[in-house]
Design a protein around this motif. Sequence first.
Motif, PDB file in Angstrom:
ATOM      1  N   SER A  78       0.821  -1.224   0.000  1.00 38.69           N
ATOM      2  CA  SER A  78       0.000   0.000   0.000  1.00 38.69           C
ATOM      3  C   SER A  78       0.854   1.273   0.000  1.00 38.69           C
ATOM      4  CB  SER A  78      -0.916   0.018   1.226  1.00 38.69           C
ATOM      5  OG  SER A  78      -0.121   0.187   2.387  1.00 38.69           O
ATOM      6  N   GLY A  79       2.122   1.119   0.361  1.00 33.24           N
ATOM      7  CA  GLY A  79       3.012   2.284   0.398  1.00 33.24           C
ATOM      8  C   GLY A  79       3.151   2.879   1.783  1.00 33.24           C
ATOM      9  N   HIS A  80       2.433   2.317   2.759  1.00 32.91           N
ATOM     10  CA  HIS A  80       2.486   2.912   4.103  1.00 32.91           C
ATOM     11  C   HIS A  80       3.846   2.730   4.776  1.00 32.91           C
ATOM     12  CE1 HIS A  80      -1.845   3.177   3.552  1.00 32.91           C
ATOM     13  NE2 HIS A  80      -1.848   4.054   4.537  1.00 32.91           N
ATOM     14  N   VAL A  81       4.527   1.590   4.501  1.00 31.50           N
ATOM     15  CA  VAL A  81       5.817   1.369   5.165  1.00 31.50           C
ATOM     16  C   VAL A  81       6.813   2.463   4.760  1.00 31.50           C
ATOM     17  CG1 VAL A  81       7.803  -0.186   5.341  1.00 31.50           C
ATOM     18  CG2 VAL A  81       5.485  -1.104   5.483  1.00 31.50           C
ATOM     19  N   SER A  82       6.794   2.834   3.479  1.00 32.05           N
ATOM     20  CA  SER A  82       7.778   3.855   3.085  1.00 32.05           C
ATOM     21  C   SER A  82       7.232   5.282   3.131  1.00 32.05           C
ATOM     22  CB  SER A  82       8.349   3.542   1.700  1.00 32.05           C
ATOM     23  OG  SER A  82       7.367   3.004   0.884  1.00 32.05           O
ATOM     24  N   ASN A  83       5.920   5.450   3.013  1.00 33.71           N
ATOM     25  CA  ASN A  83       5.420   6.832   2.842  1.00 33.71           C
ATOM     26  C   ASN A  83       4.537   7.394   3.952  1.00 33.71           C
ATOM     27  OD1 ASN A  83       6.550   7.169   0.252  1.00 33.71           O
ATOM     28  ND2 ASN A  83       4.899   5.907  -0.598  1.00 33.71           N
ATOM     29  N   PHE A  84       4.108   6.540   4.882  1.00 34.59           N
ATOM     30  CA  PHE A  84       3.141   7.057   5.852  1.00 34.59           C
ATOM     31  C   PHE A  84       3.891   7.729   7.003  1.00 34.59           C
ATOM     32  CE2 PHE A  84      -0.446   6.505   8.954  1.00 34.59           C
ATOM     33  CZ  PHE A  84      -1.319   7.317   8.260  1.00 34.59           C
ATOM     34  N   ASN A 147       7.652   7.336  10.826  1.00 35.98           N
ATOM     35  CA  ASN A 147       6.547   6.497  10.364  1.00 35.98           C
ATOM     36  C   ASN A 147       5.521   6.331  11.484  1.00 35.98           C
ATOM     37  OD1 ASN A 147       4.893   4.109   9.662  1.00 35.98           O
ATOM     38  ND2 ASN A 147       6.192   4.168   7.853  1.00 35.98           N
ATOM     39  N   MET A 148       4.266   6.561  11.123  1.00 40.08           N
ATOM     40  CA  MET A 148       3.233   6.617  12.165  1.00 40.08           C
ATOM     41  C   MET A 148       2.577   5.277  12.484  1.00 40.08           C
ATOM     42  SD  MET A 148       1.180  10.070  11.618  1.00 40.08           S
ATOM     43  CE  MET A 148       0.911   9.967   9.890  1.00 40.08           C
ATOM     44  N   MET A 149       3.021   4.211  11.804  1.00 41.12           N
ATOM     45  CA  MET A 149       2.366   2.928  12.076  1.00 41.12           C
ATOM     46  C   MET A 149       2.869   2.313  13.377  1.00 41.12           C
ATOM     47  SD  MET A 149       1.574   0.897   8.624  1.00 41.12           S
ATOM     48  CE  MET A 149       3.215   0.841   7.973  1.00 41.12           C
ATOM     49  N   PHE A 150       1.931   1.819  14.177  1.00 47.45           N
ATOM     50  CA  PHE A 150       2.285   1.089  15.398  1.00 47.45           C
ATOM     51  C   PHE A 150       2.749  -0.317  15.007  1.00 47.45           C
ATOM     52  CE2 PHE A 150      -0.412   4.094  17.747  1.00 47.45           C
ATOM     53  CZ  PHE A 150       0.277   4.198  18.942  1.00 47.45           C
ATOM     54  N   ARG A 201      -2.638   5.283  14.806  1.00 49.26           N
ATOM     55  CA  ARG A 201      -1.515   6.056  14.259  1.00 49.26           C
ATOM     56  C   ARG A 201      -0.710   6.609  15.421  1.00 49.26           C
ATOM     57  NH1 ARG A 201      -4.675   9.340   9.370  1.00 49.26           N
ATOM     58  NH2 ARG A 201      -5.495   7.412   8.462  1.00 49.26           N
ATOM     59  N   ASN A 202       0.586   6.438  15.353  1.00 53.97           N
ATOM     60  CA  ASN A 202       1.428   6.939  16.428  1.00 53.97           C
ATOM     61  C   ASN A 202       1.675   8.436  16.190  1.00 53.97           C
ATOM     62  OD1 ASN A 202       2.896   6.923  18.707  1.00 53.97           O
ATOM     63  ND2 ASN A 202       4.557   5.648  17.923  1.00 53.97           N
ATOM     64  N   GLU A 203       0.624   9.204  16.373  1.00 57.21           N
ATOM     65  CA  GLU A 203       0.673  10.641  16.085  1.00 57.21           C
ATOM     66  C   GLU A 203       1.747  11.309  16.944  1.00 57.21           C
ATOM     67  OE1 GLU A 203      -1.097  12.296  13.901  1.00 57.21           O
ATOM     68  OE2 GLU A 203      -2.892  11.111  13.488  1.00 57.21           O
TER      69      GLU A 203
END
Length: 468
Positions: A78-84, A147-150, A201-203
């Motif tokens: 989805s691109g989240h690992v590199s872009n989120f 990166n904001m993913m937990f 999201r780890n805001e």
Amino acid sequence: MPAPSLDILVSLCKRRGFIFPGSEIYGGLANTWDYGPLGVELKNRVKKQWWKTFVHKRPDMIGVDASILMNAKVWEASGHVSNFTDPLVDCKSCKSRFRGDKLLEEKIGVEAVTVLTLDQIQPMLMAEKIRCPTCGKVNWAPAKKFNMMFKTHQGVVEDDAALVYLRPETAQGMFVNFKGIIDTMRMRLPFGMAQIGKAFRNEITPGNFTFRTREFEQMEIEYFFDPSASSWEMIFEEWKKIQWDWFVSLGLSPTHMRFREHSKEELAFYSKRTIDIEYLFPWGWGELAGLANRTDYDLSQHEKCSGQEMKYTDPDDPTKKFLPHVMEPTFGCDRSVLTFLLEAYTEEKLPNDETRVVMKFDPRLAPVDIAILPLSKKEHLLAKAQELYKKVMQETDLVCDFDVTGSIGKRYRRQDEIGTPRAVTVDFGTLGEDEKQGERDTVTIRDRDTLKQERLGIGELIEKLKIS
Ligand code: GAP
């Protein structure tokens, strides 16, 4: 009239059992909030209205409920690992950390911030003399991608192979099920999938009550269409209106809402066009919902990365196989609840000069539909009122509250503050003991907004409530 300040609303929410600070008995956990008995009713009703409008009332929509934990490859595809990511800046003096873009927004505006590259953020913070909100110094380190993913691990071994992410959006749960849905559900384009669920999201800088938290709920739609058969611009305009109208139909004032178009530089990595619906929160305009044209970005990524064909076959022309495009109307569930709370808050001067606070929720959202209030605590009056309470619960689908604590005036105030649209008083007239109060087996029903009172027979009341 919306709540004049966030503090007033936060205090009402705590006092009346809508929303409590999370883990409070242990000193709390910053920016976590627990929905109390009234908050969960309100939130469930928001979700119910959303589901009804977007799933049950539309032949072209179906619902799903996907897992929060998904294969980590989903987020690579989805691109989240590199872009989120968000730009993280450290204060070199006190070591506090902030979102660099948010620090700049107030000074130079969202548009100017979105065109900045990561490398330009620190020089701009210095040039604009933006002070650290913690220590007041202007001493910033260069911005870094955060990166904001937990992350967590599935199973007993905490190695990379066991790495999983808590989903940062519900959307991907719909894309990965696209193939299963077209194979099983006989859906023809255009059609949509809807989902309500938690996202994490780890805001870097959560805050403003439930507006920005690290755990929150989304209500999202992925609406698939054939780009060669439908104009995406038309579909975009339709959804824009549908989303706006949904909020207005449930009580938001259009004067407190506006659209905000994302500039090219601001567009998320997957989007061709995005527009936000913003609400005028007590601290200013903020995003409430969004609409994005995600094109075939997600399906093509999942096709490429999973090796599974994600194409749709045109039922009228089996030689026509293609990846549909997708329009994404997304709604923040907690933010919706927050706006309905803010908007419902009303202070009114009564003829006796007292001020009453009343939550003027749309009756479909009010956490309690009706309250039964015995005029006194005398045993035989209580018994009659309880009999009516049971009757309302058994014979109608309404959420009914029974309140006997305090004077009748106090109890009306309490019901006003939680937004109960109707309150029924059982008095000595109901018992046939005081003609001045009313006839036997009649009760007084009071309207929350107009304060009008009507005397009704119990049978008539129940019949009315059954159809309300
Ligand atoms: N699938 C697209 C997507 O996730 P988004 O604009 O990042 O888009 C959608 O999020 C909605 O989720 C937002 O419009 C907002 O209402 C809500 N939202 C996003 N981050 C949030 C947070 N940290 N706390 C509460 N709500 C949030």
